[in-house]
Write a protein that holds these residues in place. Structure first.
Motif, PDB file in Angstrom:
ATOM      1  N   SER A 247       0.812  -1.237   0.000  1.00 44.23           N
ATOM      2  CA  SER A 247       0.000   0.000   0.000  1.00 44.23           C
ATOM      3  C   SER A 247       0.843   1.284   0.000  1.00 44.23           C
ATOM      4  CB  SER A 247      -1.023  -0.004   1.137  1.00 44.23           C
ATOM      5  OG  SER A 247      -0.368   0.040   2.373  1.00 44.23           O
ATOM      6  N   PRO A 248       2.004   1.347   0.721  1.00 41.06           N
ATOM      7  CA  PRO A 248       2.791   2.589   0.627  1.00 41.06           C
ATOM      8  C   PRO A 248       3.324   2.829  -0.784  1.00 41.06           C
ATOM      9  CG  PRO A 248       3.472   1.290   2.546  1.00 41.06           C
ATOM     10  CD  PRO A 248       2.551   0.430   1.736  1.00 41.06           C
ATOM     11  N   ILE A 249       3.600   1.735  -1.523  1.00 41.07           N
ATOM     12  CA  ILE A 249       4.099   1.897  -2.901  1.00 41.07           C
ATOM     13  C   ILE A 249       2.955   2.408  -3.785  1.00 41.07           C
ATOM     14  CG2 ILE A 249       5.184   0.695  -4.866  1.00 41.07           C
ATOM     15  CD1 ILE A 249       6.129  -1.418  -2.740  1.00 41.07           C
ATOM     16  N   PHE A 252       2.384   5.990  -3.229  1.00 44.53           N
ATOM     17  CA  PHE A 252       3.404   6.802  -3.888  1.00 44.53           C
ATOM     18  C   PHE A 252       3.119   6.936  -5.382  1.00 44.53           C
ATOM     19  CE2 PHE A 252       7.595   7.028  -5.997  1.00 44.53           C
ATOM     20  CZ  PHE A 252       8.050   8.225  -5.451  1.00 44.53           C
ATOM     21  N   LEU A 253       2.619   5.834  -5.985  1.00 39.75           N
ATOM     22  CA  LEU A 253       2.465   5.812  -7.444  1.00 39.75           C
ATOM     23  C   LEU A 253       1.168   6.462  -7.929  1.00 39.75           C
ATOM     24  CD1 LEU A 253       3.740   2.192  -8.246  1.00 39.75           C
ATOM     25  CD2 LEU A 253       4.944   4.352  -8.642  1.00 39.75           C
ATOM     26  N   LEU A 254       0.082   6.288  -7.169  1.00 44.30           N
ATOM     27  CA  LEU A 254      -1.223   6.760  -7.652  1.00 44.30           C
ATOM     28  C   LEU A 254      -1.410   8.259  -7.399  1.00 44.30           C
ATOM     29  CD1 LEU A 254      -3.908   4.100  -6.576  1.00 44.30           C
ATOM     30  CD2 LEU A 254      -2.850   4.441  -8.815  1.00 44.30           C
ATOM     31  N   ARG A 257      -5.880  11.654  -4.994  1.00 37.86           N
ATOM     32  CA  ARG A 257      -7.319  11.444  -4.786  1.00 37.86           C
ATOM     33  C   ARG A 257      -7.726  10.009  -5.100  1.00 37.86           C
ATOM     34  NH1 ARG A 257      -9.097  17.041  -6.012  1.00 37.86           N
ATOM     35  NH2 ARG A 257      -8.737  16.529  -8.191  1.00 37.86           N
ATOM     36  N   MET A 258      -7.052   9.418  -6.094  1.00 45.73           N
ATOM     37  CA  MET A 258      -7.371   8.034  -6.464  1.00 45.73           C
ATOM     38  C   MET A 258      -7.017   7.100  -5.302  1.00 45.73           C
ATOM     39  SD  MET A 258      -6.197   5.992  -9.858  1.00 45.73           S
ATOM     40  CE  MET A 258      -6.687   7.169 -11.059  1.00 45.73           C
ATOM     41  N   TYR A 259      -5.866   7.351  -4.690  1.00 49.55           N
ATOM     42  CA  TYR A 259      -5.460   6.509  -3.561  1.00 49.55           C
ATOM     43  C   TYR A 259      -6.439   6.672  -2.387  1.00 49.55           C
ATOM     44  CZ  TYR A 259      -2.801   4.301   0.102  1.00 49.55           C
ATOM     45  OH  TYR A 259      -2.438   3.484   1.131  1.00 49.55           O
ATOM     46  N   GLU A 260      -6.819   7.918  -2.129  1.00 51.78           N
ATOM     47  CA  GLU A 260      -7.750   8.169  -1.022  1.00 51.78           C
ATOM     48  C   GLU A 260      -9.085   7.468  -1.277  1.00 51.78           C
ATOM     49  OE1 GLU A 260      -8.313  12.092   1.574  1.00 51.78           O
ATOM     50  OE2 GLU A 260      -9.308  12.199  -0.380  1.00 51.78           O
ATOM     51  N   ASN A 261      -9.535   7.492  -2.551  1.00 56.25           N
ATOM     52  CA  ASN A 261     -10.788   6.801  -2.880  1.00 56.25           C
ATOM     53  C   ASN A 261     -10.675   5.295  -2.647  1.00 56.25           C
ATOM     54  OD1 ASN A 261     -11.973   9.179  -3.594  1.00 56.25           O
ATOM     55  ND2 ASN A 261     -11.546   8.962  -5.800  1.00 56.25           N
ATOM     56  N   LEU A 262      -9.485   4.762  -2.954  1.00 53.06           N
ATOM     57  CA  LEU A 262      -9.257   3.322  -2.726  1.00 53.06           C
ATOM     58  C   LEU A 262      -9.394   2.976  -1.241  1.00 53.06           C
ATOM     59  CD1 LEU A 262      -6.125   1.997  -4.668  1.00 53.06           C
ATOM     60  CD2 LEU A 262      -8.404   0.996  -4.557  1.00 53.06           C
ATOM     61  N   ILE A 263      -8.736   3.778  -0.406  1.00 47.68           N
ATOM     62  CA  ILE A 263      -8.800   3.535   1.050  1.00 47.68           C
ATOM     63  C   ILE A 263     -10.245   3.678   1.524  1.00 47.68           C
ATOM     64  CG2 ILE A 263      -8.078   4.423   3.336  1.00 47.68           C
ATOM     65  CD1 ILE A 263      -5.735   3.193   2.124  1.00 47.68           C
ATOM     66  N   ALA A 264     -10.938   4.703   1.020  1.00 54.46           N
ATOM     67  CA  ALA A 264     -12.329   4.930   1.434  1.00 54.46           C
ATOM     68  C   ALA A 264     -13.210   3.747   1.053  1.00 54.46           C
ATOM     69  CB  ALA A 264     -12.856   6.213   0.807  1.00 54.46           C
ATOM     70  N   SER A 265     -12.985   3.191  -0.140  1.00 57.61           N
ATOM     71  CA  SER A 265     -13.853   2.070  -0.523  1.00 57.61           C
ATOM     72  C   SER A 265     -13.462   0.804   0.238  1.00 57.61           C
ATOM     73  CB  SER A 265     -13.881   1.861  -2.037  1.00 57.61           C
ATOM     74  OG  SER A 265     -12.690   1.284  -2.465  1.00 57.61           O
ATOM     75  N   PHE A 266     -12.161   0.685   0.569  1.00 57.84           N
ATOM     76  CA  PHE A 266     -11.709  -0.459   1.375  1.00 57.84           C
ATOM     77  C   PHE A 266     -12.438  -0.477   2.727  1.00 57.84           C
ATOM     78  CE2 PHE A 266      -8.506  -2.518   4.201  1.00 57.84           C
ATOM     79  CZ  PHE A 266      -8.371  -3.719   3.526  1.00 57.84           C
TER      80      PHE A 266
END
Ligand SMILES: NC(=O)c1ccc[n+]([C@@H]2O[C@H](COP(=O)([O-])OP(=O)(O)OC[C@H]3O[C@@H](n4cnc5c(N)ncnc54)[C@H](OP(=O)(O)O)[C@@H]3O)[C@@H](O)[C@H]2O)c1
Length: 270
Positions: A247-249, A252-254, A257-266
């Motif tokens: 997840s830290p990688i 770093f790559l995404l 906002r896309m990463y935050e959306n991923l965490i939110a949906s998780f």
């Protein structure tokens, strides 16, 4: 380093500390663990000395006792810690202070006393147990995430300060590991009238499910043994379920906002 190596593990009465102590003992290391109440663990598989990381005198006494007996501390595994859950808006300052005192100031205090001995010896390794939760501000675990992130930053500073010495330090960030950590976690109360009620409630269930589905603590022990034997330590390491470790990688790559959306949906926060 000589053999057997003397390894001090704070918070070794249960979970990761216990598994690490057991594993290292089977490999011939001399392990000394700590607990606030060793008397609660009469048949512990390795010696436990009394230490409360919130109390400097308690730490000094424990270190003095270990040095009087073994004359050396080769490795410190700064593992004692506690969790906390709650919506940021509803956090009370007293438990927040206790978590920072335990997870950040505690390891700093233990390092300060141990480093004095390591300088005298002319060698030593410090492994600070942080968390993958320190790489992200996790929902309803902001204080825990922040305390572990702070421990990672402090370790980076210390590494630079120790560059001219033979002492090495690092952090090891576990992901979800099957331990009884939930039992000592501080929980802000669930309030039905709160705007966070539904999300906090479901995140609490997810939190426990993740720990229950986590790796066995011996996996952390195996990683710690590798770090003890590594010639040159990097600033940070991690161990845990694959998705958590990467997840830290991904962060770093995404795009942010896309990463935050991923965490939110998780965490089903949408
Ligand atoms: N389990 C996970 O999923 C996970 C993930 C990432 C990071 N971690 C980190 O791993 C470390 C170990 O956690 P664990 O999961 O093994 O939990 P655990 O089974 O609850 O163990 C916590 C240990 O910390 C000790 N401790 C707590 N407060 C203390 C204090 N004030 N002074 C001295 N010792 C204290 C406890 O000892 P006594 O009660 O006997 O004093 C216990 O041995 C913690 O730093 C935790 O944040 C755990």
């Amino acid at each position: 380093m000589k053999n057997p190596r003397i390894v001090l593990i704070t918070g070794a009465s249960s979970g990761i500390g216990l598994a690490t102590g057991n594993y290292l003992c089977t490999l011939g290391f001399k392990v000394i663990g700590t607990s606030r109440t060793p008397s609660k663990h009469p048949n512990h598989p390795f010696p436990l000395v009394t230490m409360d990381v919130l109390n400097s005198d308690s730490i000094q006494n424990a270190i003095n006792q270990i040095i009087a007996e073994h004359n050396c501390i080769d490795v410190l595994v700064n593992n004692a810690g506690m969790g906390m859950a709650g919506p940021v808006e509803e956090l009370e300052m007293e438990p927040l202070d206790k978590v920072f005192d335990t997870n950040l100031k505690g390891p700093i205090r233990v390092m300060q006393f141990t480093l004095k001995q390591m300088h005298k010896q002319g060698f030593g390794k410090i492994i600070n147990v942080a968390s993958l939760a320190g790489d992200n501000g996790l929902p309803f675990r902001g204080v825990y995430s922040a305390s572990k992130a702070a421990l990672m930053r402090i370790t980076e500073s210390l590494r630079l300060e120790l560059r001219h010495t033979p002492i090495q330090c690092t952090t090891l960030s576990p992901g979800s590991i099957q331990t009884p950590i939930a039992a000592s976690r501080f929980y802000a109360p669930l309030k039905e009238e709160s705007v966070y009620y539904q999300h906090y409630k479901s995140t609490l269930q997810d939190m426990d499910a993740h720990v229950n589905k986590g790796l066995k603590p011996v996996q952390v022990a195996i990683k710690i043994k590798k770090l003890i034997e590594a010639k040159k330590l990097k600033p940070h390491y991690s161990v845990g379920p694959f998705l958590e470790v990467v997840s830290p990688i991904i962060k770093f790559l995404l795009p942010q906002r896309m990463y935050e959306n991923l965490i939110a949906s998780f965490y089903n926060l949408n």
